[in-house]
Motif scaffolding. Structure first.
Motif, mmCIF file in Angstrom:
data_model
loop_
_atom_site.group_PDB
_atom_site.id
_atom_site.type_symbol
_atom_site.label_atom_id
_atom_site.label_comp_id
_atom_site.label_asym_id
_atom_site.label_seq_id
_atom_site.Cartn_x
_atom_site.Cartn_y
_atom_site.Cartn_z
ATOM 1 N N ARG A 67 0.830 -1.203 0.000
ATOM 2 C CA ARG A 67 0.000 0.000 0.000
ATOM 3 C C ARG A 67 0.864 1.251 0.000
ATOM 4 O O ARG A 67 2.031 1.221 0.393
ATOM 5 N N SER A 68 0.229 2.345 -0.396
ATOM 6 C CA SER A 68 0.905 3.635 -0.318
ATOM 7 C C SER A 68 0.854 4.130 1.125
ATOM 8 O O SER A 68 0.090 3.620 1.943
ATOM 9 N N HIS A 69 1.649 5.128 1.424
ATOM 10 C CA HIS A 69 1.508 5.859 2.682
ATOM 11 C C HIS A 69 0.357 6.838 2.502
ATOM 12 O O HIS A 69 -0.118 7.078 1.392
ATOM 13 N N TRP A 70 -0.076 7.428 3.594
ATOM 14 C CA TRP A 70 -1.055 8.505 3.515
ATOM 15 C C TRP A 70 -0.435 9.622 2.674
ATOM 16 O O TRP A 70 0.769 9.888 2.783
ATOM 17 N N HIS A 71 -1.215 10.247 1.848
ATOM 18 C CA HIS A 71 -0.707 11.337 1.013
ATOM 19 C C HIS A 71 -1.867 12.177 0.479
ATOM 20 O O HIS A 71 -3.033 11.803 0.630
ATOM 21 N N SER A 72 -1.535 13.305 -0.128
ATOM 22 C CA SER A 72 -2.550 14.154 -0.763
ATOM 23 C C SER A 72 -1.964 14.764 -2.028
ATOM 24 O O SER A 72 -0.746 14.764 -2.227
ATOM 25 N N HIS A 73 -2.854 15.255 -2.875
ATOM 26 C CA HIS A 73 -2.465 15.891 -4.135
ATOM 27 C C HIS A 73 -3.148 17.254 -4.204
ATOM 28 O O HIS A 73 -4.379 17.325 -4.079
ATOM 29 N N PRO A 74 -2.388 18.338 -4.398
ATOM 30 C CA PRO A 74 -2.989 19.671 -4.420
ATOM 31 C C PRO A 74 -4.111 19.838 -5.454
ATOM 32 O O PRO A 74 -5.064 20.557 -5.214
ATOM 33 N N ALA A 75 -4.004 19.140 -6.595
ATOM 34 C CA ALA A 75 -5.028 19.254 -7.639
ATOM 35 C C ALA A 75 -5.850 17.966 -7.771
ATOM 36 O O ALA A 75 -6.608 17.811 -8.723
ATOM 37 N N GLY A 76 -5.697 17.033 -6.850
ATOM 38 C CA GLY A 76 -6.441 15.783 -6.912
ATOM 39 C C GLY A 76 -5.726 14.716 -7.723
ATOM 40 O O GLY A 76 -4.624 14.930 -8.252
ATOM 41 N N GLN A 77 -6.372 13.559 -7.819
ATOM 42 C CA GLN A 77 -5.802 12.411 -8.516
ATOM 43 C C GLN A 77 -6.946 11.529 -8.998
ATOM 44 O O GLN A 77 -7.965 11.407 -8.321
ATOM 45 N N ILE A 78 -6.754 10.915 -10.155
ATOM 46 C CA ILE A 78 -7.712 9.949 -10.680
ATOM 47 C C ILE A 78 -7.006 8.597 -10.765
ATOM 48 O O ILE A 78 -5.883 8.521 -11.269
ATOM 49 N N LEU A 79 -7.655 7.562 -10.263
ATOM 50 C CA LEU A 79 -7.136 6.203 -10.332
ATOM 51 C C LEU A 79 -8.061 5.366 -11.202
ATOM 52 O O LEU A 79 -9.285 5.471 -11.079
ATOM 53 N N ILE A 80 -7.482 4.529 -12.055
ATOM 54 C CA ILE A 80 -8.252 3.592 -12.870
ATOM 55 C C ILE A 80 -7.686 2.213 -12.567
ATOM 56 O O ILE A 80 -6.541 1.917 -12.921
ATOM 57 N N VAL A 81 -8.467 1.381 -11.893
ATOM 58 C CA VAL A 81 -7.994 0.057 -11.491
ATOM 59 C C VAL A 81 -8.007 -0.847 -12.726
ATOM 60 O O VAL A 81 -9.040 -1.038 -13.360
ATOM 61 N N THR A 82 -6.836 -1.401 -13.052
ATOM 62 C CA THR A 82 -6.708 -2.224 -14.255
ATOM 63 C C THR A 82 -6.584 -3.715 -13.952
ATOM 64 O O THR A 82 -6.711 -4.534 -14.864
ATOM 65 N N ASP A 83 -6.351 -4.072 -12.681
ATOM 66 C CA ASP A 83 -6.227 -5.481 -12.340
ATOM 67 C C ASP A 83 -6.347 -5.664 -10.833
ATOM 68 O O ASP A 83 -5.901 -4.819 -10.052
ATOM 69 N N GLY A 84 -6.952 -6.762 -10.422
ATOM 70 C CA GLY A 84 -6.956 -7.153 -9.024
ATOM 71 C C GLY A 84 -8.010 -6.482 -8.162
ATOM 72 O O GLY A 84 -8.951 -5.856 -8.647
ATOM 73 N N ILE A 85 -7.791 -6.640 -6.851
ATOM 74 C CA ILE A 85 -8.695 -6.091 -5.836
ATOM 75 C C ILE A 85 -7.844 -5.356 -4.810
ATOM 76 O O ILE A 85 -6.815 -5.858 -4.360
ATOM 77 N N GLY A 86 -8.275 -4.167 -4.457
ATOM 78 C CA GLY A 86 -7.508 -3.382 -3.491
ATOM 79 C C GLY A 86 -8.405 -2.531 -2.633
ATOM 80 O O GLY A 86 -9.626 -2.727 -2.572
ATOM 81 N N TYR A 87 -7.768 -1.581 -1.966
ATOM 82 C CA TYR A 87 -8.460 -0.668 -1.066
ATOM 83 C C TYR A 87 -8.099 0.773 -1.396
ATOM 84 O O TYR A 87 -7.004 1.067 -1.875
ATOM 85 N N HIS A 88 -9.042 1.653 -1.068
ATOM 86 C CA HIS A 88 -8.812 3.102 -1.136
ATOM 87 C C HIS A 88 -9.503 3.691 0.085
ATOM 88 O O HIS A 88 -10.601 3.263 0.446
ATOM 89 N N GLN A 89 -8.854 4.657 0.716
ATOM 90 C CA GLN A 89 -9.473 5.280 1.878
ATOM 91 C C GLN A 89 -9.089 6.742 1.963
ATOM 92 O O GLN A 89 -7.917 7.105 1.847
ATOM 93 N N ILE A 90 -10.105 7.572 2.175
ATOM 94 C CA ILE A 90 -9.901 8.983 2.495
ATOM 95 C C ILE A 90 -9.886 9.089 4.017
ATOM 96 O O ILE A 90 -10.710 8.457 4.696
ATOM 97 N N LYS A 91 -8.948 9.843 4.558
ATOM 98 C CA LYS A 91 -8.789 9.990 6.018
ATOM 99 C C LYS A 91 -10.127 10.362 6.650
ATOM 100 O O LYS A 91 -10.815 11.268 6.191
ATOM 101 N N GLY A 92 -10.499 9.608 7.700
ATOM 102 C CA GLY A 92 -11.740 9.873 8.425
ATOM 103 C C GLY A 92 -12.964 9.197 7.838
ATOM 104 O O GLY A 92 -14.053 9.298 8.409
ATOM 105 N N GLU A 93 -12.827 8.521 6.701
ATOM 106 C CA GLU A 93 -13.950 7.817 6.071
ATOM 107 C C GLU A 93 -13.659 6.320 6.058
ATOM 108 O O GLU A 93 -12.504 5.907 6.193
ATOM 109 N N PRO A 94 -14.690 5.493 5.859
ATOM 110 C CA PRO A 94 -14.454 4.049 5.796
ATOM 111 C C PRO A 94 -13.607 3.665 4.583
ATOM 112 O O PRO A 94 -13.661 4.318 3.541
ATOM 113 N N ARG A 95 -12.857 2.605 4.741
ATOM 114 C CA ARG A 95 -12.066 2.050 3.643
ATOM 115 C C ARG A 95 -13.025 1.504 2.585
ATOM 116 O O ARG A 95 -14.045 0.903 2.902
#
Length: 150
Positions: A67-95
């Protein structure tokens, strides 16, 4: 009588060494550094940052449990999952569980993390727009307790 209409199209000037169309080949994957990732992660740059498109893109392949460490992007980020199963979590919200085909929009400035589930690898493409605002601010590692908490 025959008329010929000639149009003139202005082309933006290109910086030294640039061409109107640039094709690049595949880049070599590099191991994600331990100061920004937990576990084995492979990062491949697809679109490097420049002053014309102000967007970077690449692919990140997470081994099971990585997994990545906690991080942020000043202009945001778009992720497109191309394979597998993973997790995404925004701080303070459910995974959230993310799967192949899912698209995740990480809003500007929000602290988050993403990675593979314990039982599956996960690969995603990332797109970071408006890089003139900055690219990423890396924070602390995601603890095992945070990673495992639903």
């Amino acid at each position: 009588m025959r008329f010929v209409l000639t149009l003139s199209v202005a082309m933006p000037s290109l910086a030294l060494g640039q061409t109107a169309n640039t094709v690049t080949g595949p880049q070599a994957a590099t191991r994600g550094p331990a100061d920004t990732f937990t576990g084995t992660v492979w990062v491949t740059s697809l679109i490097p940052n420049d002053s014309i498109f102000t967007t970077i893109s690449g692919s990140v392949a997470f081994e099971k449990g990585a997994r990545s460490h906690w991080h942020s992007h000043p202009a945001g980020q778009i992720l497109i999952v191309t394979d597998g199963i993973g997790y995404h979590q925004i701080k303070g919200e459910p995974r959230q569980v993310i799967r192949k085909g899912d698209v995740v929009k990480c809003p500007p400035g929000l602290v988050h993390w993403h990675g593979a589930s314990p039982g599956s690898k996960m690969t995603h493409l990332y797109i970071i727009p408006n890089t003139e605002k900055g690219i990423v601010t890396w924070l602390q590692p995601v603890t095992d307790a945070e990673y495992s908490k639903k």
